[in-house]
Design a protein around this motif. Structure first.
Motif, PDB file in Angstrom:
ATOM      1  N   ARG A 175      -4.730  14.878  -4.667  1.00 22.62           N
ATOM      2  CA  ARG A 175      -4.767  14.966  -3.196  1.00 22.62           C
ATOM      3  C   ARG A 175      -3.862  16.084  -2.684  1.00 22.62           C
ATOM      4  O   ARG A 175      -4.174  16.774  -1.723  1.00 22.62           O
ATOM      5  CB  ARG A 175      -4.396  13.626  -2.583  1.00 22.62           C
ATOM      6  CG  ARG A 175      -5.559  12.659  -2.419  1.00 22.62           C
ATOM      7  CD  ARG A 175      -6.373  12.449  -3.705  1.00 22.62           C
ATOM      8  NE  ARG A 175      -7.426  11.469  -3.515  1.00 22.62           N
ATOM      9  CZ  ARG A 175      -7.275  10.156  -3.716  1.00 22.62           C
ATOM     10  NH1 ARG A 175      -6.139   9.679  -4.181  1.00 22.62           N
ATOM     11  NH2 ARG A 175      -8.281   9.337  -3.485  1.00 22.62           N
ATOM     12  N   ASP A 328     -12.480   3.424 -10.452  1.00 26.34           N
ATOM     13  CA  ASP A 328     -12.270   2.661  -9.217  1.00 26.34           C
ATOM     14  C   ASP A 328     -13.238   3.094  -8.118  1.00 26.34           C
ATOM     15  O   ASP A 328     -13.723   4.223  -8.123  1.00 26.34           O
ATOM     16  CB  ASP A 328     -10.830   2.854  -8.717  1.00 26.34           C
ATOM     17  CG  ASP A 328     -10.508   4.317  -8.447  1.00 26.34           C
ATOM     18  OD1 ASP A 328     -10.814   5.153  -9.316  1.00 26.34           O
ATOM     19  OD2 ASP A 328      -9.976   4.629  -7.367  1.00 26.34           O
ATOM     20  N   TYR A 404       2.435  -0.168  -4.754  1.00 22.37           N
ATOM     21  CA  TYR A 404       1.975   1.145  -4.285  1.00 22.37           C
ATOM     22  C   TYR A 404       3.066   1.855  -3.490  1.00 22.37           C
ATOM     23  O   TYR A 404       3.364   1.490  -2.359  1.00 22.37           O
ATOM     24  CB  TYR A 404       0.685   0.992  -3.458  1.00 22.37           C
ATOM     25  CG  TYR A 404      -0.563   1.078  -4.302  1.00 22.37           C
ATOM     26  CD1 TYR A 404      -0.558   0.642  -5.621  1.00 22.37           C
ATOM     27  CD2 TYR A 404      -1.745   1.618  -3.803  1.00 22.37           C
ATOM     28  CE1 TYR A 404      -1.691   0.736  -6.417  1.00 22.37           C
ATOM     29  CE2 TYR A 404      -2.888   1.716  -4.590  1.00 22.37           C
ATOM     30  CZ  TYR A 404      -2.848   1.268  -5.897  1.00 22.37           C
ATOM     31  OH  TYR A 404      -3.978   1.363  -6.682  1.00 22.37           O
ATOM     32  N   ASP A 406       2.980   4.581  -2.146  1.00 23.98           N
ATOM     33  CA  ASP A 406       2.519   5.370  -0.987  1.00 23.98           C
ATOM     34  C   ASP A 406       2.310   4.491   0.247  1.00 23.98           C
ATOM     35  O   ASP A 406       1.953   5.023   1.308  1.00 23.98           O
ATOM     36  CB  ASP A 406       1.226   6.133  -1.309  1.00 23.98           C
ATOM     37  CG  ASP A 406       0.068   5.225  -1.687  1.00 23.98           C
ATOM     38  OD1 ASP A 406       0.271   4.317  -2.525  1.00 23.98           O
ATOM     39  OD2 ASP A 406      -1.034   5.404  -1.148  1.00 23.98           O
ATOM     40  N   TRP A 419      -2.974   0.613   4.174  1.00 22.52           N
ATOM     41  CA  TRP A 419      -4.142  -0.249   3.972  1.00 22.52           C
ATOM     42  C   TRP A 419      -3.820  -1.499   3.148  1.00 22.52           C
ATOM     43  O   TRP A 419      -4.451  -2.539   3.330  1.00 22.52           O
ATOM     44  CB  TRP A 419      -5.313   0.522   3.351  1.00 22.52           C
ATOM     45  CG  TRP A 419      -5.075   0.976   1.934  1.00 22.52           C
ATOM     46  CD1 TRP A 419      -4.617   2.199   1.530  1.00 22.52           C
ATOM     47  CD2 TRP A 419      -5.266   0.210   0.737  1.00 22.52           C
ATOM     48  NE1 TRP A 419      -4.505   2.244   0.164  1.00 22.52           N
ATOM     49  CE2 TRP A 419      -4.905   1.025  -0.343  1.00 22.52           C
ATOM     50  CE3 TRP A 419      -5.698  -1.098   0.474  1.00 22.52           C
ATOM     51  CZ2 TRP A 419      -4.951   0.600  -1.665  1.00 22.52           C
ATOM     52  CZ3 TRP A 419      -5.752  -1.527  -0.854  1.00 22.52           C
ATOM     53  CH2 TRP A 419      -5.378  -0.679  -1.903  1.00 22.52           C
ATOM     54  N   GLU A 455      -2.060  11.364  -0.624  1.00 21.39           N
ATOM     55  CA  GLU A 455      -2.775  11.813   0.574  1.00 21.39           C
ATOM     56  C   GLU A 455      -1.828  12.395   1.624  1.00 21.39           C
ATOM     57  O   GLU A 455      -2.147  13.381   2.283  1.00 21.39           O
ATOM     58  CB  GLU A 455      -3.540  10.642   1.222  1.00 21.39           C
ATOM     59  CG  GLU A 455      -4.830  10.274   0.532  1.00 21.39           C
ATOM     60  CD  GLU A 455      -4.647   9.178  -0.502  1.00 21.39           C
ATOM     61  OE1 GLU A 455      -3.525   8.998  -1.002  1.00 21.39           O
ATOM     62  OE2 GLU A 455      -5.648   8.499  -0.821  1.00 21.39           O
TER      63      GLU A 455
HETATM   64  C1  TNX Z   1      -7.005   3.457  -3.296  1.00 24.20           C
HETATM   65  S1  TNX Z   1      -6.102   2.354  -5.725  1.00 24.20           S
HETATM   66  C2  TNX Z   1      -7.378   4.326  -4.294  1.00 24.20           C
HETATM   67  C3  TNX Z   1      -6.996   5.739  -4.189  1.00 24.20           C
HETATM   68  C4  TNX Z   1      -6.258   6.034  -2.917  1.00 24.20           C
HETATM   69  C5  TNX Z   1      -5.283   4.928  -2.640  1.00 24.20           C
HETATM   70  C6  TNX Z   1      -4.416   5.168  -1.465  1.00 24.20           C
HETATM   71  C7  TNX Z   1      -7.252   3.110  -6.303  1.00 24.20           C
HETATM   72  C8  TNX Z   1      -7.539   2.802  -7.668  1.00 24.20           C
HETATM   73  N1  TNX Z   1      -7.905   3.959  -5.498  1.00 24.20           N
HETATM   74  O1  TNX Z   1      -8.154   6.544  -4.273  1.00 24.20           O
HETATM   75  O2  TNX Z   1      -5.580   7.235  -3.069  1.00 24.20           O
HETATM   76  O3  TNX Z   1      -6.003   3.741  -2.437  1.00 24.20           O
HETATM   77  O4  TNX Z   1      -3.434   4.201  -1.333  1.00 24.20           O
END
Ligand code: TNX
Length: 517
Positions: A175, A328, A404, A406, A419, A455
């Protein structure tokens, strides 16, 4: 922030006060067992030697690493010499003779008036013991500038052992690209807390960050100018840079886990190479932060040529045993397509000698038990991850609402997303990986990892602000036995880290939950 070489004494004894002595148990992650002996403090001096196991190049390397940490602030020469006897004087690093409980990554550390002796069964254990020793010295030892003061190590014995073999951190280079210098800084920071894996998220919709010779435009175009979120995070690692990073990490007992995310999160590759799209038309590049819209063309043979080329080249430049294939948020792929893709790709990873990791959606295809699903959910249960654990797969725990880095700390945090919720220090610390998911107990857990998605993050200052102080919380969950788990103790120990971070010029978040000194 300038280095803290001296400071006013405080009520707690003042970790930067002249002549202060740290507490033997004020270490992060919390050691398994500490026995203090306040009459047995050891004082480093200008004549102190670092003596390492006779005949062991590995012990010598750990000794040199420790000397490199201690020399700038102490100004002492600290020569690294072979330990011809186990007579305790100076700092001695020995292989063998440790308490049987230390296992492979653990160590025994003895401090008497005449010296410090670290005993372990491996170089990794010695390195971990050396990180503890750093924290037992006054915070000013972390400064790059010399200070004239006493350097006392508190007396007693520590016997320590990791709870999980895998303690991880993740950086998202896709990102926003982070440079090798920034990655090295992060390796230095995480390894102080005995984190021994660094997962690098090397590709995503917004950018491709690792050189692949058979598909050269992946980096020059997919990682080139205008890539990254808002088009301001370009860059990539050459193979030489990637190899050098692996060597730098290995010298700190950190294993790099490279990730190529697929079949989704692939827009950068598909905007670079038209033939990776089902209709043969290149999609436009994307620099927004939406997820779940891209997918490799599962029905096209060329997709598997591409994936195999990437896995082969990446495996060849990776000394570590793992290769992460993402998996994912493949929302542009049907369940059947996802299974078709994974059933082809998982065996490729094994064919090139690596063990596959995937985000936990991979559990839905009932992968071979060698595959490690990385749990990133926020729910109370996950049936497919529990079923994988029941079949014998080891699980890596990264629940997003706890690990997380972030996520914002609170609503006022200038960086980050929310989120998965707001994550204050206590939220990051106060949970148990072995009771987080029903059906995924202690014996099913490979370890714990703290991902940091980029991000909203560009500079190393941004990275540090989100990681500190939550990364040490996750590190403690991965290392320390649950018997030592205690928020009150943790926040006190965390407070003592602040002058160390100041000395290291680490940009950290002064959480109101921590009684900073
Ligand atoms: C979810 S967690 C994602 C990422 C994003 C992130 C931001 C995951 C396996 N995929 O693509 O960057 O949330 O928090």
């Amino acid at each position: 922030a300038g280095p803290a070489t001296a400071g006013p004494p405080t009520a707690t004894g003042g970790p930067t006060a002249p002549g202060d002595v740290r507490q033997l148990d004020s270490v992060i992650p919390a050691p398994m067992q500490t026995t203090a002996d306040t009459r047995a403090n050891f004082r480093l001096g200008p004549a102190t030697l670092i003596r390492t196991q006779f005949g062991s190049a590995e012990a010598r390397r750990v000794g040199e690493h420790l000397a490199g940490v201690l020399r700038p602030a102490t100004g002492y020469p600290l020569p690294v010499v072979p330990a011809a006897s186990s007579r305790p004087f100076g700092i001695t690093l020995l292989l063998g003779g440790a308490d049987a409980r230390v296992g492979r990554g653990g160590y025994q550390l003895d401090v008497t008036r005449s010296g410090v002796t670290i005993r372990a069964t491996s170089g990794e254990g010695l390195f971990n013991g050396a990180q503890t020793l750093r924290q037992l010295l006054p915070a000013a030892v972390e400064s790059s500038e010399r200070s004239r003061r006493t350097w006392t190590v508190p007396g007693g014995r520590i016997v320590d052992q990791p709870r999980f073999g895998y303690r991880g951190a993740m950086l998202d280079l896709a990102r926003h690209f982070h440079t090798p210098t920034e990655i090295r800084t992060y390796i230095d920071l995480i390894s102080q807390y005995k984190v021994n894996h660094l997962h690098l998220h090397l590709s995503d919709d917004q950018g491709w960050r690792i050189q692949i010779d058979s598909w050269p435009r992946l980096t020059t175009v997919g990682g080139g100018p205008g890539t990254g979120v808002d088009g301001v995070g370009p860059g990539y690692l050459t193979k030489a840079e990637y190899r050098a990073l692996n060597a730098y990490a290995a010298a700190r007992y950190v294993t790099i886990v490279p990730e190529i995310d697929m079949p989704g999160h692939t827009n950068a590759a598909q905007s670079t190479y038209a033939e990776l799209n089902c209709d043969g038309v290149a999609v436009p590049p994307r620099t927004d932060i939406a997820v779940g819209y891209s997918s490799l063309c599962v029905e096209d043979e060329l997709t598997y040529t591409f994936v195999e080329d990437v896995i082969r080249e990446l495996a060849a430049m990776t000394p570590g045993p793992y290769l992460h294939i993402g998996g994912d948020e493949a929302h542009a792929t049907t369940d059947e397509q996802y299974r078709t893709f994974m059933d082809r790709v998982i065996p490729m990873v094994a064919r090139y000698g690596k063990r596959a990791f995937g985000w936990h959606e991979i559990a839905k295809v009932s992968p071979p038990t060698s595959v490690v699903p990385q749990y990133w959910g926020t729910g109370a249960t996950d049936a497919s991850v529990a079923a994988a654990a029941a079949r014998g797969n080891k699980v890596l725990m990264s629940p997003a609402n706890r690990t997380y880095l972030d996520m914002k700390y609170d609503r006022s945090t200038p960086l980050g997303l929310s989120w998965a919720g707001l994550i204050e220090v206590r939220d990051a610390y106060d949970w148990d990986p072995a009771t987080r998911l029903p059906g995924v107990g202690e014996e099913s857990i490979l370890g714990v990892e703290a991902p940091l998605w980029s991000e909203t993050l560009r500079s190393i200052d941004d990275i540090e602000f989100m990681a500190f102080p939550r990364l040490p919380a996750i590190a403690e969950l991965g290392w320390s036995t649950p018997q030592t788990h205690d928020w009150e103790s943790f926040r006190q120990r965390l407070a003592q880290q602040a002058p160390r971070w100041t000395a290291q010029e680490v940009n950290f978040y002064r959480s109101p939950q921590v009684p900073w000194v």
